[in-house]
Write an enzyme that holds these catalytic residues in place. Structure first.
Site, PDB file in Angstrom:
ATOM      1  N   GLY A  25       0.795  -1.232   0.000  1.00  0.00           N
ATOM      2  CA  GLY A  25       0.000   0.000   0.000  1.00  0.00           C
ATOM      3  C   GLY A  25       0.821   1.273   0.000  1.00  0.00           C
ATOM      4  O   GLY A  25       0.478   2.239  -0.695  1.00  0.00           O
ATOM      5  N   SER A  53      -7.045  -9.164  -3.342  1.00  0.00           N
ATOM      6  CA  SER A  53      -7.772  -8.403  -2.317  1.00  0.00           C
ATOM      7  C   SER A  53      -7.062  -7.106  -1.938  1.00  0.00           C
ATOM      8  O   SER A  53      -7.647  -6.240  -1.296  1.00  0.00           O
ATOM      9  CB  SER A  53      -7.980  -9.260  -1.066  1.00  0.00           C
ATOM     10  OG  SER A  53      -6.732  -9.510  -0.464  1.00  0.00           O
ATOM     11  N   LEU A  55      -5.339  -5.122  -4.248  1.00  0.00           N
ATOM     12  CA  LEU A  55      -4.985  -4.321  -5.427  1.00  0.00           C
ATOM     13  C   LEU A  55      -5.515  -2.891  -5.365  1.00  0.00           C
ATOM     14  O   LEU A  55      -4.950  -1.995  -5.980  1.00  0.00           O
ATOM     15  CB  LEU A  55      -5.479  -4.997  -6.714  1.00  0.00           C
ATOM     16  CG  LEU A  55      -4.690  -6.246  -7.150  1.00  0.00           C
ATOM     17  CD1 LEU A  55      -5.207  -6.738  -8.485  1.00  0.00           C
ATOM     18  CD2 LEU A  55      -3.208  -5.976  -7.237  1.00  0.00           C
ATOM     19  N   ARG A  57      -5.193  -0.761  -3.162  1.00  0.00           N
ATOM     20  CA  ARG A  57      -4.222   0.182  -2.605  1.00  0.00           C
ATOM     21  C   ARG A  57      -2.807  -0.092  -3.095  1.00  0.00           C
ATOM     22  O   ARG A  57      -1.875   0.583  -2.696  1.00  0.00           O
ATOM     23  CB  ARG A  57      -4.264   0.171  -1.071  1.00  0.00           C
ATOM     24  CG  ARG A  57      -3.872  -1.146  -0.432  1.00  0.00           C
ATOM     25  CD  ARG A  57      -3.764  -0.973   1.077  1.00  0.00           C
ATOM     26  NE  ARG A  57      -3.286  -2.154   1.738  1.00  0.00           N
ATOM     27  CZ  ARG A  57      -4.055  -3.097   2.291  1.00  0.00           C
ATOM     28  NH1 ARG A  57      -5.364  -2.979   2.247  1.00  0.00           N
ATOM     29  NH2 ARG A  57      -3.513  -4.136   2.914  1.00  0.00           N
ATOM     30  N   LYS A  70       5.631  -9.896  -5.494  1.00  0.00           N
ATOM     31  CA  LYS A  70       5.461  -8.437  -5.627  1.00  0.00           C
ATOM     32  C   LYS A  70       6.732  -7.776  -6.135  1.00  0.00           C
ATOM     33  O   LYS A  70       6.678  -6.749  -6.813  1.00  0.00           O
ATOM     34  CB  LYS A  70       5.085  -7.829  -4.270  1.00  0.00           C
ATOM     35  CG  LYS A  70       3.642  -8.040  -3.904  1.00  0.00           C
ATOM     36  CD  LYS A  70       3.313  -7.237  -2.660  1.00  0.00           C
ATOM     37  CE  LYS A  70       1.965  -7.636  -2.118  1.00  0.00           C
ATOM     38  NZ  LYS A  70       1.741  -7.082  -0.773  1.00  0.00           N
ATOM     39  N   ASP A 114       4.364  -3.338   6.554  1.00  0.00           N
ATOM     40  CA  ASP A 114       3.030  -3.242   7.133  1.00  0.00           C
ATOM     41  C   ASP A 114       2.925  -3.901   8.502  1.00  0.00           C
ATOM     42  O   ASP A 114       1.825  -4.130   8.992  1.00  0.00           O
ATOM     43  CB  ASP A 114       1.967  -3.802   6.175  1.00  0.00           C
ATOM     44  CG  ASP A 114       2.217  -5.270   5.856  1.00  0.00           C
ATOM     45  OD1 ASP A 114       3.235  -5.806   6.319  1.00  0.00           O
ATOM     46  OD2 ASP A 114       1.385  -5.863   5.142  1.00  0.00           O
ATOM     47  N   CYS A 172      -3.525  -4.207   9.280  1.00  0.00           N
ATOM     48  CA  CYS A 172      -4.125  -3.682   8.040  1.00  0.00           C
ATOM     49  C   CYS A 172      -5.213  -4.620   7.538  1.00  0.00           C
ATOM     50  O   CYS A 172      -6.255  -4.193   7.059  1.00  0.00           O
ATOM     51  CB  CYS A 172      -3.072  -3.561   6.947  1.00  0.00           C
ATOM     52  SG  CYS A 172      -1.683  -2.558   7.395  1.00  0.00           S
ATOM     53  N   CYS A 229      16.953   6.562  24.492  1.00  0.00           N
ATOM     54  CA  CYS A 229      16.505   5.690  23.391  1.00  0.00           C
ATOM     55  C   CYS A 229      17.361   4.419  23.358  1.00  0.00           C
ATOM     56  O   CYS A 229      18.589   4.497  23.415  1.00  0.00           O
ATOM     57  CB  CYS A 229      16.614   6.422  22.054  1.00  0.00           C
ATOM     58  SG  CYS A 229      16.285   5.354  20.628  1.00  0.00           S
ATOM     59  N   CYS A 232      19.426   4.749  19.743  1.00  0.00           N
ATOM     60  CA  CYS A 232      20.241   5.907  19.361  1.00  0.00           C
ATOM     61  C   CYS A 232      20.529   6.826  20.548  1.00  0.00           C
ATOM     62  O   CYS A 232      21.017   7.938  20.369  1.00  0.00           O
ATOM     63  CB  CYS A 232      19.600   6.668  18.191  1.00  0.00           C
ATOM     64  SG  CYS A 232      18.276   7.804  18.632  1.00  0.00           S
TER      65      CYS A 232
END
Ligand code: ZN
Length: 252
Positions: A25, A53, A55, A57, A70, A114, A172, A229, A232
């Protein structure tokens, strides 16, 4: 923290190598925008195959490509679009064992994954490898985007120390994604990647833009590096990909 010069990360377009991690997406609109940008090399990493299903996005893939990897479908798209550079495909799941090697080959990385697992893994790999990257996430009508210069500007873990527990945020697949929202964010990611390569000072670094397609609003939230962090900060506990515990993903 001291200001830095983004020109440090600039690379001439024709020599520039851009990795798009995920050809779904977000990756599809990002690749569509990068195709005509004049960059030298586009890398595409994705382990999935084109699925009917998704396609709506994943605009670079076509129904005739259903069932193809892909990465192969994305490469075909880039060639069809007249992209004149080289395409490198990684038809594999980026994981602790290979991610450092892959991101190190590129000048800038687009986070079009994702899953939270992949996003945190990509964050850590890019910080450890010293590669700038453009994070984005999208769910339903909303998304956010941020550009990260490793050890210069806030990274994903400066904002969220660790990924949310599996199952606490819908995936998603469960919640759905408005294709047009992914299109907006993916296109912005491409613009950000090009600005990084051009050494522009106006990237979305140390700020997050939250986009909501329902109200068509873009809200900018300033953020800053966290000295604590885990990757970093001043005393990082993640020195290699083996040091972090990446949770399994429900939708893997
Ligand atoms: Zn950080």
């Amino acid at each position: 923290m001291a200001a830095f010069d983004p020109k440090e990360f600039a690379v001439p377009r024709e020599r520039a190598r851009v990795l798009v991690a995920g050809a779904g997406g977000l990756g599809s609109p990002a690749l569509a925008a990068l195709a005509s940008s004049g960059v030298g090399v586009i890398g595409v990493a994705d382990s999935d195959v084109v699925d009917l299903s998704n396609l709506h996005r994943q605009v670079i893939h076509v129904t005739a490509g259903v069932g193809l990897p892909k990465t192969a479908s994305a490469e075909e798209f880039l060639k069809r679009s007249g992209f004149g550079g080289a395409v490198l495909t990684f038809q594999t799941r980026l994981d602790t064992g290979n991610i450092m090697e892959v991101v190190s080959e590129f000048d800038v990385v687009v986070d079009a994954c994702d899953t939270f697992r992949s996003k945190f893994m990509l964050n850590d790999a890019c910080v450890l490898a010293g590669r700038p990257f453009v994070h984005a996430g999208v769910l339903q009508f909303e998304g956010q985007i941020m550009t990260i210069y490793p050890e210069r500007t806030a990274c994903l873990r400066c904002l969220f120390e660790s990924p949310p527990p599996p199952g606490s945020v819908p995936t998603c697949q469960e919640a759905g994604v408005l294709g047009a929202a992914a299109g907006v964010l993916g296109a912005i990611q491409a613009a950000e990647a090009l600005k990084v390569l051009d050494g522009k000072k106006t990237t979305l670094s140390d700020r997050v833009v939250a986009f909501d397609a329902r109200h068509m609003s873009f809200r900018t939230v300033p953020v800053s590096r966290d000295p604590g962090c885990p990757v970093c900060g001043t005393k990082p506990r993640i020195d290699s990909m083996e040091d972090a515990n990446y949770p399994p993903e429900a939708c893997d």
